[in-house]
Design a protein around this motif. Structure first.
Motif, PDB file in Angstrom:
ATOM      1  N   ALA A  37       7.497   8.286   4.039  1.00 49.14           N
ATOM      2  CA  ALA A  37       7.500   6.824   4.064  1.00 49.14           C
ATOM      3  C   ALA A  37       6.548   6.290   5.138  1.00 49.14           C
ATOM      4  O   ALA A  37       5.983   5.201   4.980  1.00 49.14           O
ATOM      5  CB  ALA A  37       8.909   6.300   4.296  1.00 49.14           C
ATOM      6  N   GLU A  38       6.344   7.054   6.210  1.00 52.98           N
ATOM      7  CA  GLU A  38       5.481   6.634   7.307  1.00 52.98           C
ATOM      8  C   GLU A  38       4.026   7.073   7.123  1.00 52.98           C
ATOM      9  O   GLU A  38       3.124   6.512   7.746  1.00 52.98           O
ATOM     10  CB  GLU A  38       6.020   7.170   8.633  1.00 52.98           C
ATOM     11  CG  GLU A  38       7.365   6.562   9.008  1.00 52.98           C
ATOM     12  CD  GLU A  38       8.022   7.224  10.206  1.00 52.98           C
ATOM     13  OE1 GLU A  38       7.486   8.239  10.727  1.00 52.98           O
ATOM     14  OE2 GLU A  38       9.084   6.738  10.631  1.00 52.98           O
ATOM     15  N   THR A  82       0.338   7.662   5.225  1.00 56.19           N
ATOM     16  CA  THR A  82      -0.508   6.897   4.315  1.00 56.19           C
ATOM     17  C   THR A  82      -1.584   7.804   3.734  1.00 56.19           C
ATOM     18  O   THR A  82      -2.016   8.762   4.376  1.00 56.19           O
ATOM     19  CB  THR A  82      -1.180   5.696   5.013  1.00 56.19           C
ATOM     20  OG1 THR A  82      -2.015   6.165   6.069  1.00 56.19           O
ATOM     21  CG2 THR A  82      -0.156   4.714   5.537  1.00 56.19           C
ATOM     22  N   ARG A  94      -4.746   1.967  -0.484  1.00 54.73           N
ATOM     23  CA  ARG A  94      -3.911   2.687   0.487  1.00 54.73           C
ATOM     24  C   ARG A  94      -2.461   2.661   0.000  1.00 54.73           C
ATOM     25  O   ARG A  94      -1.916   1.615  -0.354  1.00 54.73           O
ATOM     26  CB  ARG A  94      -4.019   2.031   1.859  1.00 54.73           C
ATOM     27  CG  ARG A  94      -3.278   2.760   2.958  1.00 54.73           C
ATOM     28  CD  ARG A  94      -3.658   2.264   4.348  1.00 54.73           C
ATOM     29  NE  ARG A  94      -5.086   2.460   4.602  1.00 54.73           N
ATOM     30  CZ  ARG A  94      -6.016   1.500   4.588  1.00 54.73           C
ATOM     31  NH1 ARG A  94      -5.694   0.262   4.344  1.00 54.73           N
ATOM     32  NH2 ARG A  94      -7.271   1.771   4.823  1.00 54.73           N
ATOM     33  N   THR A 119       1.640   4.489   0.734  1.00 50.31           N
ATOM     34  CA  THR A 119       2.482   5.310   1.591  1.00 50.31           C
ATOM     35  C   THR A 119       2.623   6.670   0.909  1.00 50.31           C
ATOM     36  O   THR A 119       2.284   6.835  -0.267  1.00 50.31           O
ATOM     37  CB  THR A 119       3.881   4.706   1.774  1.00 50.31           C
ATOM     38  OG1 THR A 119       4.558   4.715   0.515  1.00 50.31           O
ATOM     39  CG2 THR A 119       3.813   3.312   2.354  1.00 50.31           C
ATOM     40  N   GLY A 120       3.175   7.619   1.624  1.00 46.78           N
ATOM     41  CA  GLY A 120       3.398   8.946   1.064  1.00 46.78           C
ATOM     42  C   GLY A 120       4.389   8.965  -0.076  1.00 46.78           C
ATOM     43  O   GLY A 120       4.441   9.924  -0.844  1.00 46.78           O
ATOM     44  N   ASP A 130       4.116   3.783  -2.394  1.00 48.48           N
ATOM     45  CA  ASP A 130       4.127   2.321  -2.318  1.00 48.48           C
ATOM     46  C   ASP A 130       2.734   1.820  -1.949  1.00 48.48           C
ATOM     47  O   ASP A 130       2.134   2.280  -0.975  1.00 48.48           O
ATOM     48  CB  ASP A 130       5.136   1.828  -1.273  1.00 48.48           C
ATOM     49  CG  ASP A 130       6.574   2.126  -1.659  1.00 48.48           C
ATOM     50  OD1 ASP A 130       6.860   2.223  -2.871  1.00 48.48           O
ATOM     51  OD2 ASP A 130       7.418   2.254  -0.750  1.00 48.48           O
ATOM     52  N   ILE A 167       0.146  -0.364  -0.231  1.00 52.57           N
ATOM     53  CA  ILE A 167       0.179  -1.160   0.999  1.00 52.57           C
ATOM     54  C   ILE A 167      -1.155  -1.824   1.315  1.00 52.57           C
ATOM     55  O   ILE A 167      -1.231  -2.632   2.233  1.00 52.57           O
ATOM     56  CB  ILE A 167       0.653  -0.325   2.217  1.00 52.57           C
ATOM     57  CG1 ILE A 167      -0.199   0.919   2.412  1.00 52.57           C
ATOM     58  CG2 ILE A 167       2.121   0.020   2.076  1.00 52.57           C
ATOM     59  CD1 ILE A 167       0.126   1.706   3.677  1.00 52.57           C
ATOM     60  N   ALA A 214      -0.794  11.288  -2.755  1.00 50.20           N
ATOM     61  CA  ALA A 214       0.581  11.083  -2.298  1.00 50.20           C
ATOM     62  C   ALA A 214       1.511  12.115  -2.928  1.00 50.20           C
ATOM     63  O   ALA A 214       2.421  12.632  -2.270  1.00 50.20           O
ATOM     64  CB  ALA A 214       1.052   9.664  -2.634  1.00 50.20           C
TER      65      ALA A 214
END
Length: 132
Positions: free
Chosen positions: A38-39, A41, A54, A56-57, A60, A62, A97
């Protein structure tokens, strides 16, 4: 002394405490891996950096970066191309991801195969898992 409902030292030699400890450790490892994802990218880029997306892992979205001067906002074909490039950049980032998620979660998920070894004993059930 606590009575084991399965009788003896464990059902088929299974150490329930060791199994519970292993399950709790796997849960903690899974939560840590999910937090890392979650943290994290990842970036997906197309057309030499004209469009970068971009994520998230966990996948999502962002951010979307579009290099200035690459597209004419008044030209319908340019806008169609821009849309296609955003989709392609997203797919590139999503693939990255997915690889990252596999790297982070794979060792945790692989722990399930270890349940039949070590102190936890074997999970094979007589009459069910016997080789024929």
């Amino acid at each position: 002394m606590t009575d084991n409902p399965f009788g003896g030292e464990g059902f088929g030699g299974l150490d329930m405490n060791a199994l519970l400890q292993q399950a709790q450790q796997m849960q903690a490892d899974l939560q840590a891996a999910q937090t890392e994802l979650a943290e994290a990218t990842v970036d997906g880029t197309v057309a030499g950096g004209a469009v970068t997306v971009r994520l998230t892992g966990v996948g999502d979205l962002i951010g979307v970066d579009i290099k200035a001067g690459q597209f004419d906002g008044g030209d319908a074909d340019d806008l169609t191309d821009l849309g296609d490039m955003i989709v392609a950049a997203y797919r590139d980032a999503k693939a990255q991801a997915d690889v990252l998620a596999s790297q982070k979660l794979g060792p945790v998920a692989g722990g399930f195969s270890d349940l039949g070894s070590g102190d936890a004993g074997s999970l094979k059930m007589p009459g069910i898992d016997e080789e024929h």
